[in-house]
Write an enzyme that holds these catalytic residues in place. Structure first.
Site, PDB file in Angstrom:
ATOM      1  N   GLU A  73       0.853  -1.155  -0.248  1.00 33.37           N
ATOM      2  CA  GLU A  73      -0.063  -0.148  -0.032  1.00 33.37           C
ATOM      3  C   GLU A  73       1.172   1.082  -0.051  1.00 33.37           C
ATOM      4  OE1 GLU A  73      -2.808  -0.749  -0.684  1.00 33.37           O
ATOM      5  OE2 GLU A  73      -3.785  -1.717   0.770  1.00 33.37           O
ATOM      6  N   TYR A 119     -13.795  16.098  19.618  1.00 33.66           N
ATOM      7  CA  TYR A 119     -12.871  14.826  18.491  1.00 33.66           C
ATOM      8  C   TYR A 119     -12.224  14.702  18.008  1.00 33.66           C
ATOM      9  CZ  TYR A 119     -11.200  16.001  23.795  1.00 33.66           C
ATOM     10  OH  TYR A 119     -10.244  16.378  24.947  1.00 33.66           O
TER      11      TYR A 119
END
Length: 211
Positions: A73, A119
């Site tokens: 990847e 968050y």
């Protein structure tokens, strides 16, 4: 950061992700920038049992210079470094709930992780869906480049999340926050849900910076 310490940090943080179920088997890969290139976990390696000396190193042109062969990847990772100069690390996981969202047909491809907590706004930002390509296909890098650096995190369709940060710690924390928010979204699925209002989101961006 000292490269030797960075290698040790990658091993330690990767093991923590593995031990807590954010990664299974040989799934997932992590990279971090160094002055003369980048480090990335080897292909087919397990995040729970990395050897710091075998972590792959690539030069600035993407050439493999040391360590075991890099993750397949690598195209994903390099595309983020190229399009988001502030990127210091990239974390790709197959974490359960974020991957579940990447498989659901009604996940909004322009906003996969709605702003339901402060968050996720502060650490992750807007998450877009990247169309499916087979794992390791260089086209994944082209799809990331097509976003022109607009997102710090994406979901790969039917595959899982990729999250960036300014350093290895912020990237890991953001990946964890994304997964926990994805878990909340799955738990709350079909239930009336309150999102943060635009002015609340802007307040967070002003106070803590924007991704």
């Amino acid at each position: 950061m000292d490269e030797s310490k960075l290698r040790d940090d990658i091993v330690r943080l990767s093991r923590s992700l593995y031990d807590r179920g954010f990664s299974v088997g040989s799934a997932g890969n992590i990279s971090a920038a160094v002055d003369d290139g980048l480090l990335i976990t080897p292909t087919n390696s397990c995040l729970g049992f990395l050897d710091p000396d075998k972590i792959s190193k690539l030069d600035r042109n993407g050439n493999h210079v040391s360590g075991a062969p890099p993750s397949k990847e690598i195209f994903l990772h390099r595309a983020f470094y190229e399009t988001r100069p502030q990127t210091g690390a990239v974390v790709h996981l197959h974490s359960t709930f974020a991957t579940a969202l990447s498989c659901l047909s009604d996940t909004d491809p322009q906003d996969c992780i709605p702003p339901i907590t402060p968050y996720v706004v502060m650490r992750v930002g807007t998450v877009k869906m990247v169309p499916y390509v087979r794992p390791g296909d260089p086209k994944a890098g082209d799809l990331i480049r097509g976003l022109k650096g607009s997102c710090a995190a994406v979901l790969l369709a039917n595959h899982g999340p990729v999250v960036t940060g300014r350093d290895i710690f912020s990237a890991i924390y953001a990946a964890e926050e994304l997964e926990e928010t994805a878990k909340l979204l799955v738990i709350l699925r079909r239930a009336p849900t309150r999102r943060l209002a635009p002015d609340q989101i802007q307040e967070l961006k002003t106070a803590f910076g924007s991704h």
